[in-house]
Write an enzyme that holds these catalytic residues in place. Structure first.
Site, PDB file in Angstrom:
ATOM      1  N   ASP A   1      -2.699   4.594  -2.768  1.00 23.87           N
ATOM      2  CA  ASP A   1      -3.667   5.287  -1.932  1.00 23.87           C
ATOM      3  C   ASP A   1      -3.911   6.707  -2.445  1.00 23.87           C
ATOM      4  O   ASP A   1      -2.960   7.415  -2.823  1.00 23.87           O
ATOM      5  CB  ASP A   1      -3.135   5.350  -0.495  1.00 23.87           C
ATOM      6  CG  ASP A   1      -4.052   6.085   0.444  1.00 23.87           C
ATOM      7  OD1 ASP A   1      -5.057   5.483   0.854  1.00 23.87           O
ATOM      8  OD2 ASP A   1      -3.773   7.256   0.756  1.00 23.87           O
TER       9      ASP A   1
ATOM     10  N   GLU B   1      -6.776   3.879  -5.772  1.00 23.61           N
ATOM     11  CA  GLU B   1      -7.932   4.315  -4.995  1.00 23.61           C
ATOM     12  C   GLU B   1      -8.440   5.608  -5.617  1.00 23.61           C
ATOM     13  O   GLU B   1      -7.773   6.649  -5.564  1.00 23.61           O
ATOM     14  CB  GLU B   1      -7.547   4.552  -3.529  1.00 23.61           C
ATOM     15  CG  GLU B   1      -8.747   4.939  -2.676  1.00 23.61           C
ATOM     16  CD  GLU B   1      -8.364   5.465  -1.312  1.00 23.61           C
ATOM     17  OE1 GLU B   1      -9.151   5.281  -0.370  1.00 23.61           O
ATOM     18  OE2 GLU B   1      -7.277   6.069  -1.177  1.00 23.61           O
TER      19      GLU B   1
ATOM     20  N   HIS C   1     -10.340  -1.474   5.014  1.00 31.02           N
ATOM     21  CA  HIS C   1      -9.972  -0.803   6.258  1.00 31.02           C
ATOM     22  C   HIS C   1     -10.674   0.531   6.454  1.00 31.02           C
ATOM     23  O   HIS C   1     -10.655   1.086   7.555  1.00 31.02           O
ATOM     24  CB  HIS C   1      -8.457  -0.587   6.290  1.00 31.02           C
ATOM     25  CG  HIS C   1      -7.967   0.349   5.227  1.00 31.02           C
ATOM     26  ND1 HIS C   1      -8.000   0.018   3.892  1.00 31.02           N
ATOM     27  CD2 HIS C   1      -7.462   1.605   5.292  1.00 31.02           C
ATOM     28  CE1 HIS C   1      -7.527   1.035   3.181  1.00 31.02           C
ATOM     29  NE2 HIS C   1      -7.205   2.000   3.997  1.00 31.02           N
ATOM     30  N   ASP C   2     -11.276   1.082   5.392  1.00 28.48           N
ATOM     31  CA  ASP C   2     -11.961   2.373   5.473  1.00 28.48           C
ATOM     32  C   ASP C   2     -13.479   2.250   5.536  1.00 28.48           C
ATOM     33  O   ASP C   2     -14.177   3.264   5.576  1.00 28.48           O
ATOM     34  CB  ASP C   2     -11.602   3.236   4.252  1.00 28.48           C
ATOM     35  CG  ASP C   2     -10.232   3.863   4.360  1.00 28.48           C
ATOM     36  OD1 ASP C   2      -9.735   4.042   5.491  1.00 28.48           O
ATOM     37  OD2 ASP C   2      -9.632   4.180   3.305  1.00 28.48           O
TER      38      ASP C   2
ATOM     39  N   ASP D   1       0.872  -1.174   0.000  1.00 27.38           N
ATOM     40  CA  ASP D   1       0.000   0.000   0.000  1.00 27.38           C
ATOM     41  C   ASP D   1       0.911   1.227   0.000  1.00 27.38           C
ATOM     42  O   ASP D   1       1.675   1.430   0.941  1.00 27.38           O
ATOM     43  CB  ASP D   1      -0.884  -0.010   1.248  1.00 27.38           C
ATOM     44  CG  ASP D   1      -2.174   0.766   1.064  1.00 27.38           C
ATOM     45  OD1 ASP D   1      -2.187   1.697   0.243  1.00 27.38           O
ATOM     46  OD2 ASP D   1      -3.160   0.429   1.723  1.00 27.38           O
TER      47      ASP D   1
END
Length: 561
Positions: free
Chosen positions: A199, A256, A331-332, A98
């Site tokens: 990200d 993302e 995770h979000d 990431d």
């Protein structure tokens, strides 16, 4: 048919702080991940995506990086990482990192130098501006609430941060910044990793001149997407990154990218674009948010017809031109079984249904840690038990606006990111087997019933259903590459579709609710040779013909030809 290994893979996302702690300090670490590789291999996982493990002061759980080429002390050492990579590869599991390149930590040496003086050689590594009319340079609002601008008293200037004030944005207009990033990316790729999840990559370019977002009262605009999302220059930068660095390796790259539809996504992932392999889209994640998706904390009921419209659009527009990344959890996001299923009476059934949906669409399926055992949202009574900067900022802002405490906590219980960040529930021992110490965030209280040890021992568990789903996808090429065709588009409870490739065709039937609706299949579906491949209920046959009743949260997958 453009076949690629990353299209045929199933990805498992690891949030390392919460996955497995090997040394008792209450924080997950790399040795903990290594200890669970056989678990992931048995599940059928092909790729691990590991959230940031770089050196970081941890204001945003590792997404504020202070050294791109070092490992956070709590996670271990670079030797531990090298062991993890080697052990994963030995099991046939690839690993993607990431990578955050929209911003760094405010403790990164680049920013410390940039902040030291207006004359610093690295001043232009970040975005600095003078204020306007006694306040910030413009009215943009941060993703984490408040202005995107932080005042720096010694210099009298403001620096830009789309996220936390501890995450200053890099200046992608500076060629030196770009070369530093290229150098760092090559360093990781030469270690042998298998790709990146980029990200916030849609935000690396901001509107020229930093104009105010349109708001008649000149208030901070929540958030001003059009000013810092998916701007045209992003594609130039990504093509350059691809051409100068990424093309030299056989990689999986995921971006993302919030705030776009499938036509716009093709600018990132179209086969002829040479930018990224796939992107995470957010349209289906906004189904239960008010104000067209901008009001995350303002809850509204989600609608199956909207979900059909969104997912069908992505499936059809991208087919043959680009590639989907399919997910419900990360995770979000809050836990999908609590959000789109029923985490009480039908926890197992609805978890299996959601899994069937994600794994039978065209695209690469992403499994988030704990999803495969049906982990649920958490309800901490006190704000003191939460750790996420977004939650804490929202709580403070909402209190200032005199929103009732009960309303605030209800929103956090439903939508807060810490729902996904509580420790992985490995067994029924204290702290769910995650740590022998005190965990950095509390464990969900339902761990004695919901844990991996119990799920592995139960042949009818969510875990074993995931194993069968993953094996089914590997056995039937039509699930990976087949065309998608929506059926029953106006049915309010049943989501039905076919997947077709050459002479193969599958039928997928999903009842998204706890009622028992009648499914009436159209005459165009040939049922004579239908073979049930997978279901989360016993006895899901088509003996009764085209009209039949589906059970609560029932999922069926048939081979038609």
């Amino acid at each position: 048919m453009n076949k690629k290994w990353w299209k045929e893979s199933v990805v498992y996302q690891i949030y390392p702080m919460s996955f497995k702690d090997s040394d008792g300090d209450g924080i997950g670490d790399l040795q903990g991940v290594i200890s669970k590789l056989d678990y992931l291999k048995d599940l059928g996982i092909d790729v691990i995506w590991i959230c940031p493990i770089y050196q970081s002061p941890n204001h945003d759980n590792g997404y504020d990086i202070s050294d791109y080429c070092a490992i956070m002390d709590a996670f271990g050492t670079m030797k531990d990482f090298d062991e993890l990579l080697a052990e994963a590869h030995a099991r046939g599991i690839k690993l993607i990192m990431d990578l955050v390149v929209n911003h760094t930590s405010d403790e990164h040496p680049w920013f410390i130098e940039s902040r030291s003086s207006k004359d610093s050689p690295k001043r232009d590594y970040y975005v600095w501006r003078q204020g306007k009319n006694g306040g910030p340079p413009n009215n943009w609002e941060s993703f984490f609430s408040g202005s995107v601008w932080e005042y720096d008293e010694p210099s009298g200037d403001y620096y830009l941060h789309l996220f936390s004030k501890h995450q200053p944005d890099l200046n992608w207009k500076n060629p030196e910044v770009i070369e530093e990033i290229y150098k760092m990316v090559r360093w990781w790729l030469d270690k042998g990793i298998d790709g990146f999840r980029f990200d916030a990559i849609a935000h690396i370019v901001k509107a020229e001149g930093f104009p105010d977002a349109d708001d008649p009262d000149n208030r901070p605009v929540v958030p001003a997407y059009q000013m810092f999302s998916n701007l045209e220059k992003v594609h130039d930068l990504l093509r350059d990154l691809n051409r100068k660095v990424l093309l030299n390796y056989d990689l999986m790259t995921v971006g993302e990218t919030s705030g776009l539809g499938p036509e716009q996504a093709l600018c990132y992932i179209g086969d002829e674009r040479h930018e990224l392999n796939m992107v995470f889209q957010f349209e289906h994640m906004q189904l239960d948010a008010a104000f067209g998706g901008t009001g995350k904390w303002e809850l509204r009921p989600w609608n199956l017809l909207e979900l059909k419209q969104i997912m069908s659009k992505w499936q059809t527009v991208l087919h043959g031109k680009g590639w989907n990344a399919n997910y419900f959890n990360n995770h979000d996001q809050p836990r999908a079984v609590s959000r789109f299923g029923n985490d009480k009476l039908y926890r197992k059934e609805s978890a299996k249904l959601l899994a069937t949906f994600i794994h039978t669409l065209e695209g690469t399926p992403f499994v988030y840690q704990g999803e495969e055992i049906g982990m649920t949202n958490v309800r901490f009574d006190s704000i003191d038990d939460y750790r996420d900067v977004e939650i804490l900022n929202y709580y403070e802002e909402a209190r200032k606006e005199r929103i009732p405490e009960e309303t605030i906590m209800k929103a956090i219980w439903s939508k807060g990111r810490d729902n996904a960040r509580t420790p992985m529930q490995w067994d029924s021992s204290p702290q769910a087997g995650f740590t022998s110490g005190v965990p950095w965030i509390r464990v969900n209280a339902n761990y004695p019933e919901v844990n991996a040890e119990e799920a592995v021992a139960d042949p009818d568990s969510v875990y074993h259903y995931y194993r069968r789903l993953i094996a089914l996808r590997k056995a039937h090429e039509v699930i990976v590459y087949g065309d998608y065709q929506l059926l029953l588009p106006l049915h309010p409870e049943i989501y039905a579709y076919t997947r077709s490739c050459n002479e193969s065709q599958l039928l997928v039937l999903l009842n998204f609710f706890e009622r028992q609706p009648v499914c009436e299949l159209p005459d165009s579906i040939e049922l004579e040779k239908a073979e049930l491949l997978l279901s989360n209920y016993e006895g899901s046959s088509l003996d009764s013909g085209r009209d039949f009743t589906m059970q609560p949260y029932e999922a069926r997958v048939y081979r038609l030809s």
